[in-house]
Design a protein around this motif. Structure first.
Motif, PDB file in Angstrom:
ATOM      1  N   SER A  71     -26.464  17.523  54.502  1.00 44.26           N
ATOM      2  CA  SER A  71     -25.505  16.496  54.066  1.00 44.26           C
ATOM      3  C   SER A  71     -25.735  15.158  54.757  1.00 44.26           C
ATOM      4  CB  SER A  71     -24.076  16.969  54.323  1.00 44.26           C
ATOM      5  OG  SER A  71     -23.733  16.858  55.698  1.00 44.26           O
ATOM      6  N   GLY A  72     -26.625  15.129  55.768  1.00 37.20           N
ATOM      7  CA  GLY A  72     -26.950  13.863  56.417  1.00 37.20           C
ATOM      8  C   GLY A  72     -26.600  13.776  57.887  1.00 37.20           C
ATOM      9  N   LEU A  73     -26.042  14.819  58.470  1.00 32.76           N
ATOM     10  CA  LEU A  73     -25.659  14.792  59.884  1.00 32.76           C
ATOM     11  C   LEU A  73     -26.836  15.185  60.761  1.00 32.76           C
ATOM     12  CD1 LEU A  73     -22.147  16.495  59.619  1.00 32.76           C
ATOM     13  CD2 LEU A  73     -22.658  14.052  59.765  1.00 32.76           C
ATOM     14  N   SER A  74     -26.916  14.570  61.945  1.00 36.19           N
ATOM     15  CA  SER A  74     -28.014  14.904  62.862  1.00 36.19           C
ATOM     16  C   SER A  74     -27.592  14.887  64.325  1.00 36.19           C
ATOM     17  CB  SER A  74     -29.188  13.941  62.670  1.00 36.19           C
ATOM     18  OG  SER A  74     -28.792  12.599  62.941  1.00 36.19           O
ATOM     19  N   ARG A  75     -26.354  14.489  64.615  1.00 40.15           N
ATOM     20  CA  ARG A  75     -25.873  14.432  65.997  1.00 40.15           C
ATOM     21  C   ARG A  75     -24.726  15.436  66.152  1.00 40.15           C
ATOM     22  NH1 ARG A  75     -23.338   9.663  66.833  1.00 40.15           N
ATOM     23  NH2 ARG A  75     -23.736   9.636  69.077  1.00 40.15           N
ATOM     24  N   PHE A  76     -24.918  16.404  67.055  1.00 40.49           N
ATOM     25  CA  PHE A  76     -23.959  17.488  67.174  1.00 40.49           C
ATOM     26  C   PHE A  76     -23.586  17.747  68.634  1.00 40.49           C
ATOM     27  CE2 PHE A  76     -26.321  18.255  63.282  1.00 40.49           C
ATOM     28  CZ  PHE A  76     -25.322  18.611  62.375  1.00 40.49           C
ATOM     29  N   VAL A  77     -22.323  18.109  68.824  1.00 38.12           N
ATOM     30  CA  VAL A  77     -21.838  18.671  70.090  1.00 38.12           C
ATOM     31  C   VAL A  77     -21.291  20.051  69.768  1.00 38.12           C
ATOM     32  CG1 VAL A  77     -20.079  18.529  71.883  1.00 38.12           C
ATOM     33  CG2 VAL A  77     -21.335  16.473  71.215  1.00 38.12           C
ATOM     34  N   ILE A  78     -21.621  21.043  70.597  1.00 38.93           N
ATOM     35  CA  ILE A  78     -21.192  22.422  70.351  1.00 38.93           C
ATOM     36  C   ILE A  78     -20.089  22.803  71.328  1.00 38.93           C
ATOM     37  CG2 ILE A  78     -21.909  24.857  70.399  1.00 38.93           C
ATOM     38  CD1 ILE A  78     -24.718  23.911  69.608  1.00 38.93           C
ATOM     39  N   LEU A  79     -18.977  23.273  70.796  1.00 44.10           N
ATOM     40  CA  LEU A  79     -17.924  23.896  71.612  1.00 44.10           C
ATOM     41  C   LEU A  79     -18.183  25.393  71.564  1.00 44.10           C
ATOM     42  CD1 LEU A  79     -14.714  21.915  70.531  1.00 44.10           C
ATOM     43  CD2 LEU A  79     -16.546  21.265  72.115  1.00 44.10           C
ATOM     44  N   SER A  80     -18.672  25.937  72.660  1.00 46.01           N
ATOM     45  CA  SER A  80     -19.299  27.255  72.617  1.00 46.01           C
ATOM     46  C   SER A  80     -18.356  28.429  72.754  1.00 46.01           C
ATOM     47  CB  SER A  80     -20.354  27.339  73.721  1.00 46.01           C
ATOM     48  OG  SER A  80     -19.738  27.302  74.998  1.00 46.01           O
ATOM     49  N   GLY A  81     -17.144  28.218  73.262  1.00 41.17           N
ATOM     50  CA  GLY A  81     -16.309  29.376  73.552  1.00 41.17           C
ATOM     51  C   GLY A  81     -16.812  30.095  74.791  1.00 41.17           C
ATOM     52  N   PRO A  82     -16.232  31.242  75.128  1.00 42.15           N
ATOM     53  CA  PRO A  82     -16.606  31.964  76.354  1.00 42.15           C
ATOM     54  C   PRO A  82     -17.963  32.649  76.218  1.00 42.15           C
ATOM     55  CG  PRO A  82     -14.908  33.167  75.146  1.00 42.15           C
ATOM     56  CD  PRO A  82     -15.090  31.871  74.438  1.00 42.15           C
TER      57      PRO A  82
ATOM     58  N   GLY B 116     -13.129   3.377  64.546  1.00 43.48           N
ATOM     59  CA  GLY B 116     -13.411   2.343  63.561  1.00 43.48           C
ATOM     60  C   GLY B 116     -14.687   1.570  63.793  1.00 43.48           C
ATOM     61  N   ALA B 117     -15.426   1.903  64.873  1.00 44.56           N
ATOM     62  CA  ALA B 117     -16.655   1.151  65.173  1.00 44.56           C
ATOM     63  C   ALA B 117     -17.756   1.496  64.173  1.00 44.56           C
ATOM     64  CB  ALA B 117     -17.134   1.475  66.585  1.00 44.56           C
ATOM     65  N   ARG B 118     -18.513   0.489  63.762  1.00 43.45           N
ATOM     66  CA  ARG B 118     -19.631   0.687  62.848  1.00 43.45           C
ATOM     67  C   ARG B 118     -20.862   1.123  63.650  1.00 43.45           C
ATOM     68  NH1 ARG B 118     -18.029   0.690  57.433  1.00 43.45           N
ATOM     69  NH2 ARG B 118     -16.314  -0.797  57.189  1.00 43.45           N
ATOM     70  N   SER B 119     -21.621   2.058  63.115  1.00 39.67           N
ATOM     71  CA  SER B 119     -22.816   2.523  63.804  1.00 39.67           C
ATOM     72  C   SER B 119     -23.899   2.833  62.781  1.00 39.67           C
ATOM     73  CB  SER B 119     -22.511   3.789  64.626  1.00 39.67           C
ATOM     74  OG  SER B 119     -23.704   4.313  65.176  1.00 39.67           O
ATOM     75  N   THR B 120     -25.138   2.555  63.165  1.00 37.82           N
ATOM     76  CA  THR B 120     -26.267   2.886  62.281  1.00 37.82           C
ATOM     77  C   THR B 120     -26.698   4.337  62.479  1.00 37.82           C
ATOM     78  OG1 THR B 120     -27.821   2.103  63.971  1.00 37.82           O
ATOM     79  CG2 THR B 120     -27.099   0.516  62.294  1.00 37.82           C
ATOM     80  N   GLU B 121     -26.164   5.000  63.514  1.00 40.80           N
ATOM     81  CA  GLU B 121     -26.517   6.394  63.766  1.00 40.80           C
ATOM     82  C   GLU B 121     -25.727   7.326  62.848  1.00 40.80           C
ATOM     83  OE1 GLU B 121     -27.659   7.252  68.190  1.00 40.80           O
ATOM     84  OE2 GLU B 121     -25.720   6.230  68.169  1.00 40.80           O
ATOM     85  N   SER B 122     -26.258   8.544  62.741  1.00 37.80           N
ATOM     86  CA  SER B 122     -25.533   9.584  62.018  1.00 37.80           C
ATOM     87  C   SER B 122     -24.202   9.845  62.715  1.00 37.80           C
ATOM     88  CB  SER B 122     -26.368  10.866  61.999  1.00 37.80           C
ATOM     89  OG  SER B 122     -25.589  11.986  61.641  1.00 37.80           O
ATOM     90  N   PRO B 123     -23.129  10.120  61.966  1.00 40.79           N
ATOM     91  CA  PRO B 123     -21.849  10.426  62.611  1.00 40.79           C
ATOM     92  C   PRO B 123     -21.985  11.630  63.543  1.00 40.79           C
ATOM     93  CG  PRO B 123     -21.590  10.157  60.238  1.00 40.79           C
ATOM     94  CD  PRO B 123     -23.056  10.191  60.502  1.00 40.79           C
ATOM     95  N   LEU B 124     -21.217  11.623  64.616  1.00 45.20           N
ATOM     96  CA  LEU B 124     -21.173  12.769  65.518  1.00 45.20           C
ATOM     97  C   LEU B 124     -20.394  13.896  64.851  1.00 45.20           C
ATOM     98  CD1 LEU B 124     -21.627  14.003  68.378  1.00 45.20           C
ATOM     99  CD2 LEU B 124     -19.364  13.085  68.962  1.00 45.20           C
ATOM    100  N   CYS B 125     -20.893  15.117  64.971  1.00 41.27           N
ATOM    101  CA  CYS B 125     -20.200  16.279  64.421  1.00 41.27           C
ATOM    102  C   CYS B 125     -19.977  17.304  65.533  1.00 41.27           C
ATOM    103  CB  CYS B 125     -21.003  16.911  63.285  1.00 41.27           C
ATOM    104  SG  CYS B 125     -20.207  18.363  62.548  1.00 41.27           S
ATOM    105  N   ILE B 126     -18.748  17.739  65.683  1.00 36.92           N
ATOM    106  CA  ILE B 126     -18.413  18.790  66.637  1.00 36.92           C
ATOM    107  C   ILE B 126     -18.506  20.140  65.930  1.00 36.92           C
ATOM    108  CG2 ILE B 126     -16.590  19.778  68.073  1.00 36.92           C
ATOM    109  CD1 ILE B 126     -15.511  16.960  68.479  1.00 36.92           C
ATOM    110  N   LEU B 127     -19.345  21.022  66.462  1.00 35.02           N
ATOM    111  CA  LEU B 127     -19.464  22.388  65.954  1.00 35.02           C
ATOM    112  C   LEU B 127     -18.668  23.308  66.878  1.00 35.02           C
ATOM    113  CD1 LEU B 127     -23.322  22.524  65.297  1.00 35.02           C
ATOM    114  CD2 LEU B 127     -21.529  22.520  63.540  1.00 35.02           C
ATOM    115  N   ALA B 128     -17.561  23.817  66.407  1.00 36.37           N
ATOM    116  CA  ALA B 128     -16.730  24.709  67.224  1.00 36.37           C
ATOM    117  C   ALA B 128     -17.036  26.151  66.862  1.00 36.37           C
ATOM    118  CB  ALA B 128     -15.249  24.414  67.000  1.00 36.37           C
ATOM    119  N   ALA B 129     -17.033  27.020  67.864  1.00 37.31           N
ATOM    120  CA  ALA B 129     -17.403  28.421  67.658  1.00 37.31           C
ATOM    121  C   ALA B 129     -16.351  29.212  66.901  1.00 37.31           C
ATOM    122  CB  ALA B 129     -17.698  29.094  68.999  1.00 37.31           C
TER     123      ALA B 129
END
Length: 354
Positions: free
Chosen positions: A187-198, A251-264
Motif C-alpha cells: 500500500s506504500g508504507l515503508s517505515r515501521f515501529v513494532i510493539l512486540s508484547g512480552p 499535521g507536518a508535511r513529510s516526503t517520507e513514507s508515513p510511520l506505521c505502528i505494528l502492534a502484536a
C-alpha cells in the motif's frame, strides 16, 4: 428435605441400582419403559441428581477447565464463547479461570498453575489452555498435566507446547504477521515501529518474527522494536516510550513514507492510538497503526483498525473439539486474513468492515 434416590426408586417400583443407572447416566441403560417410569417418578417428586454420583456412574464429571489470561479481553471472551458452544453440545459445563491478576507470587505463571491444580482436583474431563504458551513451560505445570493426561484427562493448548501428551491448536501467527506487513508495504508504507508484547510468550514472539521476516525480505528494517504487556496499557506505554524521540509533529508535511505502528495484538494497537492522541497526533494522518486478531469490539472504534483477522470463536470451537471428541486428532491449525481499514494501508471494499 431434598428428595433422595431411594424415594424415587420406591415411587417408580424399581431397585435403587436401576434408578441410579437411569438418573446418573450409566452406560448400562434399563429397558425404555423402565427408564421412562424412573424419569417420571423423579420429575413428579422433584428429584435433583447428585453430580458426584453421576460422575462415578459415567466416569466423567461433565466439566471442562478453560484458562485465559484476561476474562475482560475480547480476544479471550470470543474464544471462550466458542469453547462453550461445543461444550454444551457435548453436555459439558465450562469452568473459567483468568491469570491476569497473578497467583500467590503475583505472576500469571503461578495463577495458571493454581487454576490447573484446581481443575485437576475437580476431575475435569479436559483442560484447555487458551493463554499464549511460554518459551519454557513451568516444569511443575508440565509434570502435573502430563500425569493428568496419563490418567485419562485431555489437555489442549493454543500454540506449541512441551507439555507431554497435550493436543495443540496451531495458530498461523508468523504467517499472519508476514502477510499483514506485505499488504501494508504494498500500500506504500515503508517505515515501521513494532510493539512486540512480552518476548517470553510464544504468540508475541512468532508475530514479531513474522513482521521482521517480511520487512527483511523487502530490504526494510523496523525503526524500533518496543516491548510491553499484551494490553491496552502496554500499547500506550510502549508508544509513549518511542514516539517523542522520533520528533513527529501533528499535521507536518513529510516526503517520507508515513510511520506505521505494528502492534502484536489489537488491544495494544488501541492503546497506541490513545497514546498518539495524547500527543496531539492523528491516525492515520500523522501516524498509521495496525494490530492483530480482529477482536469483536473493533467495530466500536474509529478509525477502523487494520489488522490480521483470526477466527476467534472458531478457534474456541476447534480447541473444545480437540478436547472432547473421542477420536479427535492430536493437532489442528487455523489461519486468518488481512483486513485493511482506515488506520493503515488502503481500505478495500472487499475487506473493509469485515
Amino acid at each position: 428435605m431434598p428428595v433422595n434416590l431411594t424415594e424415587v426408586a420406591r415411587h417408580a417400583g424399581v431397585s435403587l441400582a436401576t434408578a441410579s443407572r437411569v438418573l446418573n447416566g450409566s452406560a448400562r441403560s434399563p429397558a425404555p419403559d423402565i427408564t421412562e417410569r424412573v424419569k417420571a417418578a423423579a420429575e413428579e417428586l422433584g428429584y435433583v441428581a447428585n453430580a458426584q454420583a453421576q460422575a462415578l456412574a459415567r466416569s466423567t464429571t461433565g466439566l471442562v477447565g478453560l484458562v485465559v489470561h484476561d476474562i475482560a479481553d475480547p480476544y479471550f471472551s470470543a474464544i471462550a464463547h466458542g469453547v462453550q458452544e461445543v461444550a454444551l453440545q457435548s453436555r459439558h459445563q465450562v469452568l473459567l479461570a483468568g491469570t491476569d491478576l497473578g497467583g500467590e507470587d503475583g505472576t500469571p505463571r503461578s495463577a495458571e498453575l493454581a487454576a490447573v491444580t484446581a481443575f485437576i482436583s475437580y476431575r475435569t474431563d479436559a483442560i484447555i489452555l487458551a493463554t499464549s504458551r511460554f518459551l519454557e513451560e513451568d516444569p511443575v505445570l508440565a509434570k502435573n498435566l502430563g500425569r493428568y493426561i496419563q490418567n485419562g484427562g485431555k489437555v489442549v493448548t493454543l500454540g506449541d507446547t512441551s507439555i507431554p501428551g497435550a493436543k495443540v491448536l496451531t495458530v498461523g501467527n508468523f504467517e499472519g504477521a508476514r502477510d499483514l506487513v506485505d499488504a501494508l508495504v504494498t500500500s506504500g508504507l515503508s517505515r515501521f515501529v513494532i510493539l512486540s508484547g512480552p518476548h517470553e510468550r510464544n504468540t508475541a514472539r512468532s508475530r514479531v518474527e513474522g513482521f521482521t521476516s517480511a520487512l527483511e525480505r523487502r530490504g526494510l528494517e523496523p525503526l524500533a522494536v518496543v516491548g510491553g504487556e499484551f494490553s491496552s496499557q502496554g500499547g500506550f506505554d510502549a508508544t509513549l516510550e518511542f514516539i517523542d524521540t522520533l520528533g513527529i509533529i501533528a499535521g507536518a508535511r513529510s516526503t517520507e513514507s508515513p510511520l506505521c505502528i505494528l502492534a502484536a495484538n489489537d488491544v495494544m494497537a488501541l492503546g497506541a492510538i490513545t497514546a498518539l492522541r495524547s500527543r496531539g497526533l492523528r491516525v492515520p494522518d500523522d501516524v498509521q497503526v495496525a494490530g492483530f486478531d480482529d477482536i469483536p469490539t473493533l467495530r466500536d472504534y474509529s478509525p477502523g483498525l487494520s489488522t490480521y483477522q483470526l477466527p476467534l470463536q472458531e478457534m474456541g470451537r476447534l480447541a473444545a473439539g480437540l478436547a472432547l471428541a473421542p477420536e479427535s486428532a492430536l493437532e489442528s491449525r487455523v489461519t486468518g486474513a488481512v483486513v485493511l481499514r482506515e488506520s493503515a494501508g488502503t481500505p478495500t471494499s472487499a475487506l473493509d468492515g469485515a
